[in-house]
Scaffold this motif. Structure first.
Motif, PDB file in Angstrom:
ATOM      1  N   ALA A 185      76.706  -5.397  91.917  1.00 26.06           N
ATOM      2  CA  ALA A 185      75.467  -4.797  91.397  1.00 26.06           C
ATOM      3  C   ALA A 185      74.547  -4.387  92.539  1.00 26.06           C
ATOM      4  N   PHE A 186      74.457  -5.213  93.577  1.00 16.10           N
ATOM      5  CA  PHE A 186      73.647  -4.894  94.750  1.00 16.10           C
ATOM      6  C   PHE A 186      74.098  -3.570  95.354  1.00 16.10           C
TER       7      PHE A 186
ATOM      8  N   ARG B 117      72.370  -9.069  87.902  1.00 14.55           N
ATOM      9  CA  ARG B 117      71.031  -8.469  87.946  1.00 14.55           C
ATOM     10  C   ARG B 117      70.194  -9.008  89.101  1.00 14.55           C
ATOM     11  N   VAL B 118      70.559 -10.175  89.643  1.00 10.22           N
ATOM     12  CA  VAL B 118      69.875 -10.639  90.855  1.00 10.22           C
ATOM     13  C   VAL B 118      70.128  -9.644  91.979  1.00 10.22           C
ATOM     14  N   GLY B 119      71.400  -9.216  92.096  1.00 10.10           N
ATOM     15  CA  GLY B 119      71.722  -8.191  93.082  1.00 10.10           C
ATOM     16  C   GLY B 119      70.996  -6.898  92.811  1.00 10.10           C
ATOM     17  N   ALA B 120      70.918  -6.527  91.537  1.00 11.80           N
ATOM     18  CA  ALA B 120      70.219  -5.297  91.173  1.00 11.80           C
ATOM     19  C   ALA B 120      68.721  -5.391  91.430  1.00 11.80           C
ATOM     20  N   MET B 121      68.156  -6.600  91.318  1.00  6.71           N
ATOM     21  CA  MET B 121      66.728  -6.793  91.566  1.00  6.71           C
ATOM     22  C   MET B 121      66.385  -6.661  93.054  1.00  6.71           C
ATOM     23  N   VAL B 122      67.312  -7.077  93.910  1.00  5.79           N
ATOM     24  CA  VAL B 122      67.073  -7.002  95.356  1.00  5.79           C
ATOM     25  C   VAL B 122      67.304  -5.580  95.876  1.00  5.79           C
ATOM     26  N   ALA B 123      68.258  -4.869  95.285  1.00  2.00           N
ATOM     27  CA  ALA B 123      68.657  -3.542  95.772  1.00  2.00           C
ATOM     28  C   ALA B 123      67.492  -2.573  95.959  1.00  2.00           C
TER      29      ALA B 123
ATOM     30  N   GLY C 235      76.540 -11.480  84.116  1.00  2.00           N
ATOM     31  CA  GLY C 235      75.615 -10.359  84.051  1.00  2.00           C
ATOM     32  C   GLY C 235      74.253 -10.699  84.621  1.00  2.00           C
ATOM     33  N   SER C 236      73.840 -11.942  84.428  1.00  2.00           N
ATOM     34  CA  SER C 236      72.544 -12.372  84.972  1.00  2.00           C
ATOM     35  C   SER C 236      72.567 -12.413  86.495  1.00  2.00           C
ATOM     36  N   LEU C 237      73.639 -12.979  87.060  1.00  2.00           N
ATOM     37  CA  LEU C 237      73.764 -12.994  88.520  1.00  2.00           C
ATOM     38  C   LEU C 237      73.890 -11.578  89.065  1.00  2.00           C
TER      39      LEU C 237
ATOM     40  N   TRP D 188      80.570 -15.102  90.271  1.00  4.92           N
ATOM     41  CA  TRP D 188      79.136 -14.859  90.399  1.00  4.92           C
ATOM     42  C   TRP D 188      78.813 -14.134  91.705  1.00  4.92           C
ATOM     43  N   ILE D 189      79.445 -14.542  92.803  1.00  7.50           N
ATOM     44  CA  ILE D 189      79.221 -13.872  94.089  1.00  7.50           C
ATOM     45  C   ILE D 189      79.612 -12.397  93.991  1.00  7.50           C
ATOM     46  N   ILE D 190      80.768 -12.151  93.374  1.00  8.04           N
ATOM     47  CA  ILE D 190      81.264 -10.778  93.264  1.00  8.04           C
ATOM     48  C   ILE D 190      80.350  -9.931  92.392  1.00  8.04           C
TER      49      ILE D 190
END
Length: 502
Positions: free
Chosen positions: A291-292, A438-444, A434-436, A284-286
Motif C-alpha cells: 500500500a505504501f 492503510r498504515v502504509g497508505a497513511m504514511v505515503a 487491510g488495516s495494516l 502484515w509487513i507485505i
C-alpha cells in the motif's frame, strides 16, 4: 487448537442453531461446501457475480482516486500547505484502517453480504455530504468517513473467493484489476471535463452515482455458503448451492450437505496463534509495504505533474536564469492540472492492467510467493529509475511500469491472504491486513507530497527499500497456497482437514 465450546446463550448462536438441518441417516452419503463448489464448477453464476462484484471495485477506485485529482483544486480553494494536502489522504486511510478491523469482525459474525451492503450505504452517504463541505476541516472529516465505508468493500472479494472453484481463483481474481482500472480511468476522465467547468464539488457528486446504483443490485448477491456452514446454517448454504447449480446447469454432489458448525469465529487472537503467527506478521509487513508503494506511486505522479519535480526542477538554477516567482516560493503553491497532465495520468493508470497476463501466469505457475517476490523486487528497481533524468515520455514510461507492478503486487497478496486463512477467520484476516495496508497508505502522502519536494532521491530510496523488505518477506512466507482448497477451520494440531500454518 481445541475447538471452542458453543455458546448457546449467545444471541447469534441461538439464531443460527434452529436453521441447522437434521443429521443424515447413518450410512447416507454427505458432501461439504468445498466439494459442492468444485463439483458445480464455473458457469453463468460466477460470471454474473464477477461483474457485480467487479462493479463494486469500480466504485471503490473512483472514491480512492478522487483525492489525487481533487488535491490541486482544494489546495487552491483553501490555500493549503503541503502537509495539509497530504493529511486529507492520510485521514481517508485512517478511516479505512479503523473500520476495516471492525467490519472484518462483524462480517465473520453477521455475514459478508450484510456488511458489504452497509459499507456501500455508508460510503455513498458521506461521499455526497463531502461535496457540500464548507471548509477544509469538514472536508477532511467527511472523507475520513468515506474511507470507513470503502473499507467494507473487501467483503465483495471474499464472497467472490469463497464461491470460486480452486483452479479458477488464480485466473479470475487478478482479472478484477480490470474494474479498478476502469474506475481509475473513469474518475480521471471525468475530472478532466468536470473540474475545469463546473468544479470539484460536482465531480464528487457524479463519482458517488455508481455506488448508489450498485446498492440496488445487491439483492442478486447471495450470502457466502462457506460462511453459512461455518455458523451452522446448513439449510441456507444448501439453498444457495442449489441455486448456483441451477444457474450453471450443473448437478449437485450426491447425498446431504453435512458440515458441523466450526469453532468461534472472528477472534483476533487466532491470527496470532503459534500456527499462524509467522504467516500473519509477514502478511502484515507485505500489505503495509504494498500500500505504501501503490499510493506512493499515485500521489508521486500527481506531484510530478502538478509541481514539475522532474530532473529539470532538480537542477540548480543558473545565474542567468530569471527571478523565481513569488507563486513558486509560496507554501500554498497552486497549479491545477492541464490537459497534458490528465493525459499522462490516464496513460500511467492504464499500466495497471499491462502486466495482468504475466501476473496470472506467474501466480498459477510460479506460485503466489515467488510471483510476489519478483514483482516487488522490480517495483523497487523502477522507483530508483524515476531518479534518472529523461524526457517527459521516459518519465511517463517509468510511471506506467510502476503502476503495472504495484497493481500486480496487490493482485497477488489479495489472493494469497484470502486463501491462507480458514473460513472461520478469513474476513478478519482480510480486515486486519487491510488495516495494516492503510498504515502504509497513511504514511505515503507525507513521503510523496512533503518529503519528495525536499529530497527527491531520498523519497525514492525510501520507497525502494520498503519494496525490497516486502520482496524478502514474500519469498520466505511459510505456506504456498497455489492449488490448495480453501480451508474451513483452524482445527487442532494433527487434524488433516484444516490448515497447518506456521
Amino acid at each position: 487448537m481445541a475447538t471452542a465450546p458453543k455458546e448457546a446463550a449467545n444471541t447469534i448462536a441461538l439464531e443460527e442453531i434452529h436453521t441447522e438441518g437434521p443429521e443424515p441417516p447413518k450410512g447416507q452419503k454427505t458432501f461439504t461446501v468445498e466439494e459442492a463448489v468444485e463439483t458445480i464448477g464455473f458457469g453463468r453464476f460466477h460470471i454474473a457475480l464477477f461483474l457485480i462484484m467487479g462493479s463494486t471495485v469500480v466504485a471503490e477506485a473512483m472514491e480512492i482516486m478522487l483525492i489525487a485529482v481533487v488535491s490541486p483544486l482544494i489546495r487552491c480553494e483553501w490555500q493549503l500547505q503541503d502537509w495539509q494536502v497530504a493529511l486529507v489522504t492520510t485521514m481517508v486511510f485512517f478511516g479505512y484502517m479503523v473500520f476495516s478491523i471492525v467490519l472484518g469482525l462483524l462480517a465473520d459474525r453477521y455475514g459478508r453480504w450484510k456488511i458489504l451492503l452497509l459499507s456501500f450505504l455508508w460510503g455513498a452517504y458521506f461521499s455526497l455530504l463531502t461535496s457540500f463541505a464548507p471548509s477544509y476541516i469538514w472536508f477532511v472529516f467527511l472523507r475520513t468517513m468515506v474511507g470507513g465505508g470503502v473499507s467494507g468493500h473487501a467483503q465483495g472479494l471474499i464472497i467472490k473467493t469463497e464461491f470460486l472453484p480452486t483452479k479458477y481463483r488464480g485466473y479470475m481474481l487478478p482479472l478484477s484489476q480490470v474494474f479498478w482500472l476502469a474506475g481509475s480511468l473513469l474518475i480521471i476522465g471525468l475530472a478532466s471535463v468536470v473540474n475545469p467547468t463546473i468544479g470539484w464539488r460536482w465531480l464528487i457528486r457524479i463519482a458517488s452515482i455508481p455506488g448508489i446504483i450498485l446498492i440496488m443490485v445487491f439483492k442478486f448477491i447471495p450470502e457466502s455458503a462457506r460462511y453459512n456452514v461455518s455458523t451452522g446454517n446448513n439449510v441456507a448454504a444448501l439453498a444457495t448451492l442449489q441455486r448456483i447449480a441451477k444457474m450453471n446447469r450443473a448437478t449437485m454432489p450426491e447425498g446431504a450437505l453435512q458440515e458441523p458448525p466450526k469453532e468461534r469465529r472472528g477472534r483476533f487472537k487466532d491470527l496470532l496463534h503459534p500456527k499462524y503467527l509467522r504467516t500473519t506478521l509477514q502478511i502484515w509487513i507485505i500489505w503495509l509495504g504494498i500500500a505504501f508503494a501503490y499510493y506512493g506511486v499515485i500521489l508521486a505522479s500527481a506531484e510530478l505533474l502538478e509541481r514539475d519535480l522532474g530532473c529539470t526542477s532538480r537542477t540548480p538554477p543558473s545565474e542567468n536564469a530569471g527571478p523565481v516567482s513569488e507563486e513558486s516560493r509560496s507554501p500554498c503553491y497552486c497549479h491545477p492540472f492541464g490537459p497534458s497532465a490528465y493525459r499522462t495520468m490516464i496513460i500511467s493508470t492504464a499500466g495497471e492492467i499491462a502486466l495482468n497476463p504475466l501476473n496470472i501466469l506467474g501466480i498459477n505457475f510460479l506460485g503466489r510467493r515467488l510471483s510476489l517476490c519478483i514483482t516487488m523486487g522490480c517495483t523497487a528497481l523502477f522507483f530508483l529509475l524515476l531518479n534518472v533524468c529523461t524526457s517527459s515520455a521516459g518519465m511517463t514510461g517509468f510511471l506506467f511500469m510502476l503502476r503495472a507492478l504495484v497493481s500486480a503486487n496487490f493482485n497477488t497478496i489479495y489472493i494469497y491472504t484470502a486463501e491462507v486463512y480458514p473460513t472461520t477467520m478469513r474476513a478478519l484476516g482480510m480486515g486486519t491486513s487491510g488495516s495494516l495496508c492503510r498504515v502504509g497508505a497513511m504514511v505515503a502522502p507525507f513521503i510523496s507530497q512533503v518529503l519528495m519536494s525536499a529530497s527527491f532521491l531520498g523519497a525514492l530510496c525510501l520507497f525502494s527499500s520498503v519494496c525490497v523488505v516486502c520482496a524478502i518477506s514474500a519469498f520466505t512466507l511459510p505456506i504456498e497456497t497455489k492449488g490448495r482448497a480453501l480451508q474451513v477451520c483452524m482445527g487442532s494440531p494433527g487434524a488433516s482437514p484444516c490448515l497447518q500454518a506456521t
